[in-house]
Design a protein around this motif. Sequence first.
Motif, short mmCIF file in Angstrom:
data_model
loop_
_atom_site.label_atom_id
_atom_site.label_comp_id
_atom_site.label_asym_id
_atom_site.label_seq_id
_atom_site.Cartn_x
_atom_site.Cartn_y
_atom_site.Cartn_z
N VAL A 1 37.47 23.24 35.57
CA VAL A 1 38.20 24.19 36.41
C VAL A 1 37.89 23.88 37.86
CG1 VAL A 1 38.53 26.62 37.02
CG2 VAL A 1 38.12 25.97 34.64
N ASP A 2 38.93 23.66 38.67
CA ASP A 2 38.74 23.46 40.11
C ASP A 2 38.76 24.83 40.77
OD1 ASP A 2 38.68 22.76 42.75
OD2 ASP A 2 40.15 21.13 42.56
N VAL A 3 37.57 25.37 40.99
CA VAL A 3 37.44 26.74 41.49
C VAL A 3 38.09 26.88 42.86
CG1 VAL A 3 35.80 28.56 42.07
CG2 VAL A 3 35.33 27.03 40.15
N ARG A 4 38.10 25.81 43.64
CA ARG A 4 38.68 25.86 44.99
C ARG A 4 40.17 26.18 44.95
NH1 ARG A 4 37.68 19.93 46.83
NH2 ARG A 4 38.58 19.76 44.72
N LYS A 5 40.84 25.79 43.87
CA LYS A 5 42.30 25.93 43.81
C LYS A 5 42.74 27.25 43.19
CE LYS A 5 43.24 20.97 43.82
NZ LYS A 5 43.90 19.83 43.11
N LEU A 6 41.82 28.08 42.76
CA LEU A 6 42.18 29.38 42.23
C LEU A 6 42.60 30.30 43.36
CD1 LEU A 6 39.27 29.83 39.67
CD2 LEU A 6 41.62 29.10 39.18
N SER A 7 43.50 31.21 43.05
CA SER A 7 44.01 32.13 44.07
C SER A 7 42.88 32.97 44.65
CB SER A 7 45.07 33.04 43.47
OG SER A 7 45.48 34.01 44.41
N ALA A 8 42.90 33.16 45.96
CA ALA A 8 41.90 33.98 46.64
C ALA A 8 42.21 35.47 46.50
CB ALA A 8 41.81 33.60 48.11
N THR A 9 43.40 35.80 45.99
CA THR A 9 43.76 37.19 45.71
C THR A 9 43.90 37.35 44.21
OG1 THR A 9 44.93 37.39 47.83
CG2 THR A 9 45.44 39.02 46.13
N LEU A 10 43.11 38.23 43.63
CA LEU A 10 43.05 38.37 42.18
C LEU A 10 43.88 39.56 41.73
CD1 LEU A 10 39.21 37.84 41.67
CD2 LEU A 10 41.02 36.12 41.81
N THR A 11 44.65 39.37 40.68
CA THR A 11 45.41 40.45 40.08
C THR A 11 44.65 41.00 38.87
OG1 THR A 11 46.62 39.03 38.55
CG2 THR A 11 47.55 39.31 40.76
N ARG A 12 44.99 42.23 38.48
CA ARG A 12 44.35 42.83 37.32
C ARG A 12 44.57 41.97 36.08
NH1 ARG A 12 46.69 47.67 37.21
NH2 ARG A 12 44.98 48.79 38.21
N ASP A 13 45.78 41.48 35.89
CA ASP A 13 46.06 40.67 34.70
C ASP A 13 45.20 39.41 34.67
OD1 ASP A 13 47.90 42.49 33.81
OD2 ASP A 13 49.66 41.36 34.45
N VAL B 1 42.19 38.92 36.06
CA VAL B 1 40.79 39.25 35.78
C VAL B 1 40.61 39.64 34.31
CG1 VAL B 1 38.88 40.81 36.34
CG2 VAL B 1 40.34 39.91 38.17
N LEU B 2 41.54 40.43 33.79
CA LEU B 2 41.45 40.80 32.36
C LEU B 2 41.56 39.58 31.47
CD1 LEU B 2 43.57 44.09 32.30
CD2 LEU B 2 41.08 43.86 32.27
N ASP B 3 42.37 38.62 31.87
CA ASP B 3 42.49 37.38 31.11
C ASP B 3 41.16 36.62 31.12
OD1 ASP B 3 44.13 35.47 29.62
OD2 ASP B 3 43.87 34.18 31.36
N ALA C 1 34.79 37.31 40.10
CA ALA C 1 36.02 38.05 39.88
C ALA C 1 35.81 39.54 39.64
CB ALA C 1 36.77 37.45 38.69
N HIS C 2 34.61 39.93 39.18
CA HIS C 2 34.44 41.32 38.75
C HIS C 2 32.94 41.58 38.57
CE1 HIS C 2 35.59 45.11 37.02
NE2 HIS C 2 35.19 44.81 35.79
N THR C 3 32.57 42.85 38.49
CA THR C 3 31.19 43.26 38.28
C THR C 3 31.12 44.16 37.05
OG1 THR C 3 30.77 43.18 40.65
CG2 THR C 3 29.19 44.39 39.33
N LEU D 1 27.82 39.58 36.93
CA LEU D 1 29.05 39.18 37.61
C LEU D 1 29.91 38.38 36.65
CD1 LEU D 1 27.52 37.93 41.00
CD2 LEU D 1 28.53 40.17 40.52
N LEU D 2 31.20 38.63 36.66
CA LEU D 2 32.14 37.78 35.95
C LEU D 2 32.43 36.60 36.86
CD1 LEU D 2 34.01 37.27 33.51
CD2 LEU D 2 35.80 38.49 34.78
N ALA D 3 31.88 35.45 36.50
CA ALA D 3 31.98 34.25 37.34
C ALA D 3 32.93 33.26 36.68
CB ALA D 3 30.60 33.63 37.52
#
Length: 465
Positions: A77-89, A91-93, A184-186, A193-195
């Motif tokens: 997973v290229d963490v740099r390319k993940l969206s900087a704005t997280l949606t609920r869907d 994070v739940l995924d 992404a979440h606590t 942390l959800l990392a």
Amino acid sequence: MKAAHLLAAVACGLVFSAGAFAAPPAVSTAGILAFDEAMLSPDYWIRRAPQPDAVLLDARATAAQRAAAYAPGGGFVDVRKLSATLTRDQVLDWIRGAEQQTPVKLAVDDTGRPVGPDTLQLLRDATAAGQVPAMAPARYGLAVRRAPMRTYPSDRVFYASLDQTDYESLTAGTLFPGEPVLVAHTSADGRWLLAVTTQGPAWVHTGDIAIGPAETVFAYAALPPGRVVTGDHVHTVFTPEAPALSQLDLDMGVALPRADVPPDQPVNGASPYASWAVQLPVRQADGSLAIRPALIRRGADTAPGYLPLTRANIIRQSFKLLGERYGWGHQFDARDCSGLVAETYRTMGLLLQHSSGLQGTSTALKHRTFTAADTHDARVKAVREAQVGDLVVVPGHVLMIVGHVNGEPYVIQDVPYAVFKDPATGALRRTKLNQVAVTPLLPLYADDEKTYVDAMTSLAQPTRR
């Protein structure tokens, strides 16, 4: 034999049958077929390797492989390319994805009590999935120590059964110092942390991650290696002046950037002149990220950069782990079958995935794939022609070729047990290994009917592009 299938898929187990050789040799005193003690020396295999010191891939080719590992199909997973704005869907995924990071069934706790719906609900409630906001900014961090990754935010211990306690159900892998993550979440209790890591999503202790700006996190991760750990484990120098950097455990293949420090000024209470100075992330009291210098002894097993990718180095590096206890998902400060080969190659600048399945399918590696259409003879011919460092991938397990004796291929592998039919009696015999071991390949069985060669899905070739 259903039990053998289960253990092979989960625990890299193996079964031997003497029928794989035309004239089966006697069983060694170690309880292994076609084996003598000389085979435990890396020099034994280096002497047999063709052009052992020839460079198989140069620095440009290994850099291209690392880039391919982060491309689609590469397995990372290229963490740099993940969206900087997280949606609920999203994070739940990731929460659901963390639950799937292990094939080990969550069946009993450490007392043998069956896991029921109430326990599962408690684990799911701990994720605070119901509290995920509709939108939230991503946070970023670096791992500050060797950190266990978990499928749920819990330190509770579970197993598939009490006779399989080497394989803990919530184990999702391990983070190493300096690895970047997206947070992404606590958890509900704030302790986890959800990392989202290069290996995918997992729960990590809050204290194992230092949170910082994205540009700081990724700038650190992009620095060239100043020291690469080439021993099984190396530790930073003890320092009471900087406890967070004292005797930090660094696994084989961990690459750290160099710290430019004045040679006549102490680092954490000690002169750097007899040590190597490296940069490491530190978690400050408020949880924020700082980058600090630390020292590694010059006598420790490290290199100033990636080792040349040669057959001799593949053998030497893998044999540094010989005899190490099997560690599912890097439990017990150890490695499993995929960890053995991944860390061996990481010292030479190649990235191999964290699971045998991904190692057998990653587009970052060259493969010869096998299906039911491939005959037994064709498969045997392929492994007899395999080169040092090639990976034999079967469902749930990976083995690495170290050489040939009288035309027969031998492998190094991290394996819990060995089962074979005794040449003298024909009876099934079980040898507990539970460690990195050298064995012949052709006698290995996936079950009572099919050899590992016949179960092989891929012959991965990391040293070829």
